[in-house]
Design a protein around this motif. Structure first.
Motif, PDB file in Angstrom:
ATOM      1  N   ALA A  22       0.834  -1.195   0.000  1.00 53.00           N
ATOM      2  CA  ALA A  22       0.000   0.000   0.000  1.00 53.00           C
ATOM      3  C   ALA A  22       0.874   1.254   0.000  1.00 53.00           C
ATOM      4  N   ALA A  23       0.460   2.241  -0.785  1.00 50.78           N
ATOM      5  CA  ALA A  23       1.237   3.478  -0.876  1.00 50.78           C
ATOM      6  C   ALA A  23       1.129   4.294   0.404  1.00 50.78           C
ATOM      7  N   SER A  24      -0.024   4.243   1.056  1.00 50.30           N
ATOM      8  CA  SER A  24      -0.208   4.954   2.324  1.00 50.30           C
ATOM      9  C   SER A  24      -1.250   4.218   3.152  1.00 50.30           C
ATOM     10  N   VAL A  25      -1.056   4.238   4.470  1.00 48.63           N
ATOM     11  CA  VAL A  25      -1.980   3.588   5.392  1.00 48.63           C
ATOM     12  C   VAL A  25      -2.222   4.527   6.565  1.00 48.63           C
ATOM     13  N   LEU A  26      -3.496   4.703   6.909  1.00 51.49           N
ATOM     14  CA  LEU A  26      -3.875   5.465   8.095  1.00 51.49           C
ATOM     15  C   LEU A  26      -4.610   4.528   9.041  1.00 51.49           C
ATOM     16  N   SER A  27      -4.116   4.428  10.266  1.00 54.44           N
ATOM     17  CA  SER A  27      -4.758   3.624  11.309  1.00 54.44           C
ATOM     18  C   SER A  27      -5.495   4.554  12.258  1.00 54.44           C
ATOM     19  N   THR A  28      -6.737   4.208  12.575  1.00 55.69           N
ATOM     20  CA  THR A  28      -7.489   5.003  13.535  1.00 55.69           C
ATOM     21  C   THR A  28      -8.115   4.091  14.576  1.00 55.69           C
ATOM     22  N   ASP A  29      -8.261   4.617  15.773  1.00 60.75           N
ATOM     23  CA  ASP A  29      -8.949   3.925  16.856  1.00 60.75           C
ATOM     24  C   ASP A  29      -9.186   4.946  17.959  1.00 60.75           C
ATOM     25  N   HIS A  30     -10.121   4.675  18.788  1.00 60.09           N
ATOM     26  CA  HIS A  30     -10.316   5.488  19.987  1.00 60.09           C
ATOM     27  C   HIS A  30     -10.693   4.589  21.162  1.00 60.09           C
ATOM     28  N   PHE A  31     -11.670   3.727  20.951  1.00 59.52           N
ATOM     29  CA  PHE A  31     -12.149   2.865  22.034  1.00 59.52           C
ATOM     30  C   PHE A  31     -11.020   2.044  22.636  1.00 59.52           C
ATOM     31  N   CYS A  32     -10.152   1.496  21.787  1.00 56.21           N
ATOM     32  CA  CYS A  32      -9.066   0.633  22.275  1.00 56.21           C
ATOM     33  C   CYS A  32      -7.798   1.410  22.613  1.00 56.21           C
ATOM     34  N   TRP A  33      -7.666   2.612  22.107  1.00 59.77           N
ATOM     35  CA  TRP A  33      -6.443   3.381  22.361  1.00 59.77           C
ATOM     36  C   TRP A  33      -6.570   4.311  23.567  1.00 59.77           C
ATOM     37  N   SER A  34      -7.727   4.912  23.741  1.00 56.86           N
ATOM     38  CA  SER A  34      -7.882   5.838  24.868  1.00 56.86           C
ATOM     39  C   SER A  34      -9.313   5.912  25.368  1.00 56.86           C
ATOM     40  N   GLY A  35     -10.139   4.964  24.951  1.00 54.94           N
ATOM     41  CA  GLY A  35     -11.539   4.974  25.332  1.00 54.94           C
ATOM     42  C   GLY A  35     -11.837   4.027  26.474  1.00 54.94           C
ATOM     43  N   GLU A  36     -12.974   3.356  26.379  1.00 56.84           N
ATOM     44  CA  GLU A  36     -13.456   2.531  27.484  1.00 56.84           C
ATOM     45  C   GLU A  36     -12.933   1.097  27.441  1.00 56.84           C
ATOM     46  N   GLY A  37     -12.246   0.725  26.360  1.00 54.94           N
ATOM     47  CA  GLY A  37     -11.747  -0.639  26.254  1.00 54.94           C
ATOM     48  C   GLY A  37     -10.575  -0.900  27.186  1.00 54.94           C
ATOM     49  N   TRP A  38     -10.222  -2.181  27.329  1.00 57.92           N
ATOM     50  CA  TRP A  38      -9.112  -2.524  28.219  1.00 57.92           C
ATOM     51  C   TRP A  38      -7.758  -2.336  27.546  1.00 57.92           C
ATOM     52  N   GLY A  39      -7.749  -2.136  26.234  1.00 59.69           N
ATOM     53  CA  GLY A  39      -6.487  -1.973  25.509  1.00 59.69           C
ATOM     54  C   GLY A  39      -5.964  -0.552  25.578  1.00 59.69           C
ATOM     55  N   ASN A  40      -4.835  -0.345  24.915  1.00 59.53           N
ATOM     56  CA  ASN A  40      -4.262   0.997  24.775  1.00 59.53           C
ATOM     57  C   ASN A  40      -3.438   1.014  23.485  1.00 59.53           C
ATOM     58  N   LYS A  41      -2.746   2.120  23.247  1.00 63.25           N
ATOM     59  CA  LYS A  41      -2.008   2.282  22.001  1.00 63.25           C
ATOM     60  C   LYS A  41      -0.558   1.809  22.101  1.00 63.25           C
ATOM     61  N   GLN A  42      -0.144   1.299  23.243  1.00 61.87           N
ATOM     62  CA  GLN A  42       1.246   0.904  23.420  1.00 61.87           C
ATOM     63  C   GLN A  42       1.641  -0.220  22.468  1.00 61.87           C
ATOM     64  N   GLY A  43       0.735  -1.169  22.242  1.00 60.62           N
ATOM     65  CA  GLY A  43       1.048  -2.259  21.322  1.00 60.62           C
ATOM     66  C   GLY A  43       1.258  -1.757  19.908  1.00 60.62           C
ATOM     67  N   PHE A  44       0.373  -0.888  19.453  1.00 63.02           N
ATOM     68  CA  PHE A  44       0.518  -0.318  18.119  1.00 63.02           C
ATOM     69  C   PHE A  44       1.841   0.431  18.001  1.00 63.02           C
ATOM     70  N   ASP A  45       2.136   1.266  18.977  1.00 59.88           N
ATOM     71  CA  ASP A  45       3.368   2.060  18.921  1.00 59.88           C
ATOM     72  C   ASP A  45       4.608   1.173  18.954  1.00 59.88           C
ATOM     73  N   HIS A  46       4.561   0.123  19.743  1.00 60.02           N
ATOM     74  CA  HIS A  46       5.698  -0.805  19.815  1.00 60.02           C
ATOM     75  C   HIS A  46       5.900  -1.505  18.470  1.00 60.02           C
ATOM     76  N   ALA A  47       4.814  -2.009  17.890  1.00 66.51           N
ATOM     77  CA  ALA A  47       4.907  -2.676  16.590  1.00 66.51           C
ATOM     78  C   ALA A  47       5.361  -1.695  15.510  1.00 66.51           C
ATOM     79  N   HIS A  48       4.859  -0.485  15.566  1.00 67.48           N
ATOM     80  CA  HIS A  48       5.233   0.543  14.593  1.00 67.48           C
ATOM     81  C   HIS A  48       6.743   0.764  14.613  1.00 67.48           C
ATOM     82  N   ALA A  49       7.304   0.847  15.813  1.00 67.46           N
ATOM     83  CA  ALA A  49       8.746   1.054  15.946  1.00 67.46           C
ATOM     84  C   ALA A  49       9.522  -0.176  15.491  1.00 67.46           C
ATOM     85  N   ARG A  50       9.071  -1.360  15.867  1.00 71.15           N
ATOM     86  CA  ARG A  50       9.775  -2.594  15.500  1.00 71.15           C
ATOM     87  C   ARG A  50       9.806  -2.821  13.994  1.00 71.15           C
TER      88      ARG A  50
END
Length: 236
Positions: A70-98
């Motif tokens: 893909a030439a460009s990719v945009l990932s969006t989330d709220h519920f799992c990154w900073s909303g009411e879900g039990w997840g957060n954005k740390q996994g995404f950021d870690h994978a992004h860096a790796r």
């Protein structure tokens, strides 16, 4: 030892990963199942395409889209990154860096995507989202508006033997003991909604929603035979 330059890993992952440096993450959803699912979500080359992944969470499918050209990719989330879900954005950021990824990300609720602000994308992914929202019609309408050509929906389905478009409302904690599971449409309902939103060609995987031929990744709700997961493709 993890580099101080990398974001911390979450205590619990949803997606699994195998990173280029050999690090592996075993999340709730197994890597083999994710890879099989990715092959069904991305049936054609993505070279030159723009992709929007709504509800990306740890970002497996965002990074897959990038890996598949893909030439460009945009990932969006709220519920799992900073909303009411039990997840957060740390996994995404870690994978992004790796991965050394160039995928962009925005903390954005599914209902807040605006074409006038973000533009349209060749391919829009709405994976594991539709059954978690209280208004699936408006959610699907918002996602469809962001798609220039191709929309992919992965969702729990039900009422597969009904001859008319229909959607089932779960009682609280009925599905996987999760109070955020609300609706399960049948394929006729997905087709009719997407037709109203301007799509003209459709494909469902698996092709027949019966009790045969389901892959392991689609059997999360095996004990409740009346609920099945499906991948639904729609093209304009």
């Amino acid at each position: 030892m993890q580099s101080d330059l990398l974001p911390p890993q979450p205590d619990q992952w949803f997606h699994s990963f195998a990173f280029p440096d050999g690090e592996r993450v075993n999340g709730i959803k197994p890597l083999e199942s994710l890879q099989e699912e990715a092959d069904l979500i991305f049936p054609a080359p993505l070279a030159g395409k723009s992709v929007l992944d709504i509800g990306a969470w740890d970002g497996f499918f965002s990074f897959q889209a990038e890996r598949r050209g893909a030439a460009s990719v945009l990932s969006t989330d709220h519920f799992c990154w900073s909303g009411e879900g039990w997840g957060n954005k740390q996994g995404f950021d870690h994978a992004h860096a790796r991965f050394g990824s160039k995928v962009r990300s925005l903390d954005l609720d599914v209902a807040d995507h605006r074409v006038e602000e973000l533009g349209q994308f060749d391919m829009v992914l709405l994976l594991g989202v539709l059954y978690h929202v209280t208004d699936p019609y408006r959610t699907l309408e918002a996602a469809a508006a962001m798609s220039r050509d191709h929309l992919v929906i992965e969702t729990v389905t039900s009422l597969r033997h009904e001859p008319v478009p229909a959607m089932r409302l779960f009682t609280e904690l009925e599905l996987d003991r999760d109070s955020t599971n609300y609706w399960a449409p049948n394929i006729l309902a997905l087709r009719e909604m997407c037709r109203r939103f301007g799509f003209t060609r459709f494909q469902v995987v698996p092709e027949a929603l019966d009790n045969q031929g389901w892959r392991k990744w689609a059997m999360h709700f095996r004990k409740k035979d009346r609920y099945r997961r499906a991948i639904f493709h729609a093209w304009r």
